[in-house]
Design a protein around this motif. Sequence first.
Motif, mmCIF file in Angstrom:
data_model
loop_
_atom_site.group_PDB
_atom_site.id
_atom_site.type_symbol
_atom_site.label_atom_id
_atom_site.label_comp_id
_atom_site.label_asym_id
_atom_site.label_seq_id
_atom_site.Cartn_x
_atom_site.Cartn_y
_atom_site.Cartn_z
ATOM 1 N N UNK A 16 -24.041 37.610 -30.036
ATOM 2 C CA UNK A 16 -24.090 39.143 -30.030
ATOM 3 C C UNK A 16 -25.307 39.827 -29.807
ATOM 4 N N UNK A 17 -26.582 39.242 -30.323
ATOM 5 C CA UNK A 17 -27.602 39.728 -30.156
ATOM 6 C C UNK A 17 -28.266 39.882 -28.479
ATOM 7 N N UNK A 18 -27.997 38.839 -27.822
ATOM 8 C CA UNK A 18 -27.962 38.903 -26.314
ATOM 9 C C UNK A 18 -27.101 39.861 -25.433
ATOM 10 N N UNK A 19 -25.908 39.945 -26.042
ATOM 11 C CA UNK A 19 -24.893 40.793 -25.423
ATOM 12 C C UNK A 19 -25.270 42.111 -25.716
ATOM 13 N N UNK A 60 -24.151 49.906 -28.258
ATOM 14 C CA UNK A 60 -25.247 49.723 -27.009
ATOM 15 C C UNK A 60 -24.488 50.406 -25.820
ATOM 16 N N UNK A 61 -23.200 49.795 -25.657
ATOM 17 C CA UNK A 61 -22.317 50.348 -24.236
ATOM 18 C C UNK A 61 -22.113 51.629 -24.511
ATOM 19 N N UNK A 114 -18.122 44.713 -22.055
ATOM 20 C CA UNK A 114 -18.751 44.753 -23.181
ATOM 21 C C UNK A 114 -18.215 45.556 -24.223
ATOM 22 N N UNK A 115 -17.462 46.664 -23.771
ATOM 23 C CA UNK A 115 -17.044 47.883 -24.666
ATOM 24 C C UNK A 115 -15.936 47.190 -25.523
ATOM 25 N N UNK A 116 -15.528 46.016 -25.019
ATOM 26 C CA UNK A 116 -14.427 45.364 -26.116
ATOM 27 C C UNK A 116 -14.864 44.416 -26.984
ATOM 28 N N UNK A 141 -25.939 44.984 -23.110
ATOM 29 C CA UNK A 141 -25.470 46.306 -23.206
ATOM 30 C C UNK A 141 -26.334 47.432 -22.834
ATOM 31 N N UNK A 142 -27.454 47.160 -23.734
ATOM 32 C CA UNK A 142 -28.515 48.300 -23.479
ATOM 33 C C UNK A 142 -29.420 48.278 -22.038
#
Lengths: 724, 278
Positions: B72-75, B103-104, B92-94, B79-80
């Motif tokens: 999740x850190x990479x995701x 971040x999204x 990524x919003x889901x 998202x940032x």
Amino acid sequence: MNKKIALAVFLLQIITIICFVSPAISVKQNNSVATFMVNSVVAKQNDHTFAQNFPRDETTVLCIELNEINRENIVVAEEIIEQLVSEPGVVRHHSFLLDTPPSLQFQIDEQIGWQKSSEELIFPFIKQNFYTALVVFEHDNDRQQNAIGNIIHKIPFFIRHYAQISNIHFAGEPVVSYHLGLSSLEVKTKFFPTLIVFCSLVMFWVFRSIGVLIAWLLAIVNALVVSMGIFGLMGNSLNLITNLIPVLIFVLSTAMHMHILLSLTYFEDYISGLKEKLIPNFLVALTTSIGFGSLMVSNVKPIYLLGKYTSISVWIIFATCYITHLGFSLLFGLNLYKKKIHGKGLPQDKIFILGKLNGGWLLVPIAMIALGVVTVVYNSSESNGLKYFPQHHTIRENSAYIQKNITGSSGIEILIPKPQGKFLEENFYRQVALFEQQLKALEHIRHTISLNQYLRFATKSTIGFSEYEEEDLTIASSTTLETMQKQLQENSPHIFTHFVSENYYRIQILCNAIGSEHFHQLKSKINALYAQQKFHKDFIFTGTLDQVIQIQMYLLQSMGESLFFTVLFSLILMTLFLKNIHVIYLAIIPNLFPIACMACALKVFDFPTTIGTVMVFSIAFGIAVDSTIHLFHSFYRLQQPGFAKKWSYSLAMNISAIWITSFILFGAFLLIGLLSSFLPTTQFGLLLAVGMISAWFGDVSFLPISLRLYTQGLFGKEKNNEAS
Amino acid sequence: MKRHKVLTTLLGLLLTCCDSSNTEDMWKRYANASLNPGNYHSDAHYLVRSRTLLSDKISSQALQALAKDSSWYVRSKVAQHEKTTPQILALLAKDEQLQVRRAVAQNGNTSPEVLVELAKDPQWQVRFAVADNDNVPVSILHEWCTSPSHFTKKELFYRLAHHYDTFRKLRDLLDNKNETAIAEKMCSEVARYTCAHPEILRDLSKHPNYEVRLQVAQNSSTPADCLQDLAKDEDESVRSEVIYNSSTTKEILEAMIATEEDEDIKEEAQDMLDEKEE
């Protein structure tokens, strides 16, 4: 015996090893408190109730020491925490930047200041120069342990990499479990190879035969693989106690093998040699398995498992010893016929003299036994996992540092039965709020986390902004209370999942690491406070600290019970097999002598009673009684009258095996004890080393004195008149 | 199956033996990842993979692949990222992880449709992060503005204080709908924040409601030119607050003393000036 049958036996042995190797090597490590959970009805019920109502996760404390507290450094600290905790196995984390609404963060920064922020929050996320996060892990599994290991490995890098931070401290029960796991793995990584090398050298020195070494190793591998395979197939995991099973299998197998191999060299024929030792080895297996089996009376699960699986393993060892010689040895030969070991180079004559000592010398072991009982009864006990590590171990230092500066990381859970309903009704809320307020004032309790804390926090978040002016919810109207609960549920629904179930209201208490005396005082005070509030039902008291204290309580009980059953059953069986009622009192003094020596060693080494010491007594008795059985068997086997002849024959038949076995066991346990810095393993090794050497001494000195006095008629019916 | 288990266990043991060297090597890769991102997109360690996102050379294909990363850190870092496309952000919003969705919500490339969905997120951290996004549909903000929840309004106003355009849009909408009381409440709360955007304070210093102007006059972040104007405000309580504002300069005070008709205020200004000169 036919070569074809030998080949079939050998192949069968190899197939057995292949079949069990996979489950044997797949056995996992698990040192969580849950693994050590006491097998008591109340404890189990409480734990079950908790698991039914709330998610079972485990909280740790991750504390970043910053050079200076300011907004920029806090952001850096949060970034480090995110990088550290984004591991599979971490459920979530709670920190200032994540859990505090930005408007309140701003308010703290502008109006209150970072130094005073801890008073405003549910938990002191920011205090002095520390930025602290609560990291919540999955309950009791491999992913939890891997995640903790990865976090610990990454910490030094972040300390080096970020100039803003001076240190990172990580503590809590799962972290202690992780370190316990690492330390208990010493058995596998350090001691096992050392043992193999040490025993191989002794075996080669005694027999000077590669064949013997291969046969010995084959039997051990077979016993290890089958025993651990069964252990794994039954769904068990290894921990700091059960890690000793492979070591014990190795040691016991070597001891049994020594007797068989020396018998083979004595008779210069495989079948005769094997037959000669069949009954004593069967009896040895029986008494040893009872010795370990007696640990099954323990309420502490790992001790129960150690007892259960080692007693099963003893029979597997017995079987594999014979299978190896009926297969491999007959097929390939051991090349040991010409090695005349019996009576060579061993001080048999001097040993024989010990048996001639005056009967009054029996007062020495009797005095030792009395002293041992007193020592055990008055010895202090210790079950705090942290204290198992050396003073300067990272986990001890980190835990102490966090406890001093931020919070205690020992967990207590209180579940209060609540009236049915989605939200807390007014009267119940007031009762729990007052109860929590009183709890916080108790000594050793550092923080309480509950729905009430979140509600109060949510109220604070809106104070100073709106028309809502009531800060103290305990005097707020029922409408306001319900509104606040609705708002909290709307914004953070997980808080309701974690702290309120259909039937219970949960208070999570973080307190200092305390001993049983302080814990019981604290528990009584909590009970008294609860009674004052007049809740309609009794509360449930559980949590890590409660479980640890219960383990401690059951330790001494386990020790007494298991030793009693070991002695009782071993003596009954010896009496039955040797068909002599006098064996009971003849065997008891020399075999209780090593136990007494070990008890006195507790005082000499200044060892508290721990999970490591509690089981050594019955194990030592189980092993010590083996040599006595061999000596008794040969003593009564010679159908000639007179103590001297019988004892000489018994020594000639057994002394080499007893001498070498005792030396191997003493050396092996001493190595384990000296090499480890982990308290339970050190205690286990050193005490058993003392036990083995004193068992040997008891067998060659006090046993012959007892036998001599018996044959002279001092203890029972006079058998003959010969004195020596 | 058994053979597979044996091999996996043996491999595990081998990896454990090599663990210390692997750890050292991992930090070397971590250091290089931002320089040559192409070589490290599929690295075994999530910290190395996340580090590739710091590079300017990151491709959209790489971003797409990293958006499906197991960590999740990479995701959250994807998202940032400013190059992340609205399509990837919609995916990524889901995400199940709060930090990723948050971040999204804050990413300027996120489409208004996705922001509408995120504004309904059960976690407040995600929901209110939408207000930090310049693309946020004003209807969402209007809904929050009229919410009975104090917490919602407080979070909204705090965030609005940072975003001049968003604040402007919402204020216009409230004015158009003739929701004067709500608009005044919003302006009054926003004007309290010392972190408020200078343009917002400048606007609010001309607000018809004296209570809003009073908040601006009290705010230590109010620009000097606004304080100068407020020093000449028709309301005497506003003029009085300007005197006590820590950002009020000697020049403003001197001008007030010269032009002020109210003797009490004049005296207060003189006292403050003396104090400042000392």
